[in-house]
Write a protein that holds these residues in place. Structure first.
Motif, PDB file in Angstrom:
ATOM      1  N   LEU A   1      28.907   5.472 -32.531  1.00  0.00           N
ATOM      2  CA  LEU A   1      29.756   6.380 -33.305  1.00  0.00           C
ATOM      3  C   LEU A   1      31.026   5.654 -33.759  1.00  0.00           C
ATOM      4  O   LEU A   1      31.511   5.868 -34.879  1.00  0.00           O
ATOM      5  CB  LEU A   1      30.118   7.608 -32.476  1.00  0.00           C
ATOM      6  N   ALA A   2      31.540   4.784 -32.897  1.00  0.00           N
ATOM      7  CA  ALA A   2      32.730   4.012 -33.258  1.00  0.00           C
ATOM      8  C   ALA A   2      32.429   3.061 -34.417  1.00  0.00           C
ATOM      9  O   ALA A   2      33.225   2.927 -35.358  1.00  0.00           O
ATOM     10  CB  ALA A   2      33.238   3.235 -32.048  1.00  0.00           C
TER      11      ALA A   2
ATOM     12  N   GLY B   1      25.697   7.392 -28.470  1.00  0.00           N
ATOM     13  CA  GLY B   1      26.907   7.366 -27.648  1.00  0.00           C
ATOM     14  C   GLY B   1      28.124   6.886 -28.410  1.00  0.00           C
ATOM     15  O   GLY B   1      28.087   6.684 -29.634  1.00  0.00           O
ATOM     16  N   TRP B   2      29.195   6.683 -27.683  1.00  0.00           N
ATOM     17  CA  TRP B   2      30.494   6.357 -28.292  1.00  0.00           C
ATOM     18  C   TRP B   2      30.444   5.075 -29.103  1.00  0.00           C
ATOM     19  O   TRP B   2      31.025   5.000 -30.187  1.00  0.00           O
ATOM     20  CB  TRP B   2      31.547   6.235 -27.184  1.00  0.00           C
ATOM     21  N   ARG B   3      29.766   4.043 -28.609  1.00  0.00           N
ATOM     22  CA  ARG B   3      29.804   2.736 -29.276  1.00  0.00           C
ATOM     23  C   ARG B   3      29.267   2.798 -30.701  1.00  0.00           C
ATOM     24  O   ARG B   3      29.881   2.286 -31.634  1.00  0.00           O
ATOM     25  CB  ARG B   3      29.034   1.701 -28.454  1.00  0.00           C
TER      26      ARG B   3
ATOM     27  N   VAL C   1      31.994  14.828 -34.277  1.00  0.00           N
ATOM     28  CA  VAL C   1      32.798  13.763 -33.667  1.00  0.00           C
ATOM     29  C   VAL C   1      33.366  12.864 -34.768  1.00  0.00           C
ATOM     30  O   VAL C   1      34.573  12.569 -34.792  1.00  0.00           O
ATOM     31  CB  VAL C   1      31.947  12.927 -32.689  1.00  0.00           C
TER      32      VAL C   1
END
Length: 316
Positions: free
Chosen positions: A137-138, A133-135, A175
């Motif tokens: 990937l960040a 998820g985003w976390r 992404v």
């Protein structure tokens, strides 16, 4: 009648879209592998999917009735961990973006899997994971921007499924590529030739054949490795893709499914027409011909079967 497989001493199978779709075997795959073994032809499995380890893949295949040993399975997760272990000092922290299988491979390679920017990872390794998820990937974006080496297990844009292609690791890599405005430092899996050449080396094969469903990974990887290939139409690539494929993505043969291994070989010649079908200017298929030439998919699961698969995935 001569059979296609008779010219080869090793058959390297891709998995998703060739042997199974998610967790369901493709009809005829188990029988084909058993037939190869009975004939004394070596078998290997090479997959870009980094969400399972070799032993897990072998267990999954065996449970489907497809005989497999862990040493016959090569995964992009294992290959990526091996690469990093060669480049980094023992115990170096590596930020893992992916499934537990990739994390375990990194740990078994003598490195330390971590999850945050504060852990100061020496590298970022990215593979497919259903829960990515985003976390995470960040965190990966922050550290790659800070100078960490970025290794992608593969860049498959999609994964085949009974409902059609689903987002694959390549979509997740995209992404970070968008956020960082750069490509990974290394892509380990297909179409890079390492999985294929390793499989051939381990079995001592002189005449290997690769069987895959994707022109952009399986077939291009085989061409890069200098191997013949068979495209089967049970997964991602279809006839329009085949007719439009550049030389580096053209298979040696094409068949509806893996049963084509036991049929008389018909080498595939470059063309914009095949078996009564032609490629139109906008990339669509027009005409009439045999199902294999049109890319008709022999796998057709019912709505109930699709729901059962989805329920099984939710439990994992």
């Amino acid at each position: 009648m001569s059979r296609l497989v008779d010219a080869y001493d090793l058959v390297i199978f891709d998995l998703d879209g060739v042997v199974y779709l998610i967790d369901r075997p493709i009809p005829g795959a188990a029988e084909a592998v058993e037939r190869l073994r009975a004939d004394g032809t070596a078998v290997a499995y090479a997959t870009n999917n980094a969400s399972r380890r070799a032993a897990e893949v072998a267990d999954l295949l065996t449970g489907m009735g497809v005989p497999a040993r862990p040493d016959e399975v090569l995964t992009s997760a294992g290959a990526s961990a091996t690469l990093l272990a060669r480049e980094l000092p023992a115990g170096a922290p590596v930020l893992v973006v992916g499934a537990d299988a990739l994390r375990d491979e990194v740990r078994d390679a003598g490195l330390t899997p971590v999850e945050t920017f504060e852990d100061k990872p020496a590298a970022v390794v990215q593979g497919y994971g259903a829960d990515v998820g985003w976390r995470i990937l960040a965190e990966a974006a922050l550290w790659v921007r800070a100078g960490a080496r970025w290794v992608a297990t593969n860049t498959d844009r999609t994964l085949p499924s009974p409902r059609g292609p689903l987002p694959g690791n390549g979509s997740l890599v995209a992404v970070l590529r968008t956020a960082l405005n750069r490509d990974p430092d290394v892509v380990v899996g297909k179409p890079q030739p390492a999985l294929f050449t390793t499989a051939a080396s381990q079995s001592g094969a002189k005449r290997p054949l690769t069987v895959g469903d994707r022109l952009d990974t399986d077939i291009e990887g085989a061409v890069t490795a200098g191997m013949d290939s068979l495209l089967v139409l049970t997964g991602v690539s279809g006839p329009a893709d085949l007719l439009a494929a550049p030389p580096e993505r053209r298979p040696t043969y094409v068949a509806a499914d893996v049963s084509g291994l036991f049929e008389e070989p018909v080498p595939l010649e470059p063309a914009t027409e095949r078996g009564g079908w032609r490629l139109t200017g906008d990339g669509a298929l027009d005409g009439a011909g045999e199902p294999v030439d049109a890319g008709e998919k022999p796998v057709d699961l019912s709505k109930k079967e699709i729901e059962e698969i989805e329920n099984e995935l939710e439990k994992k």
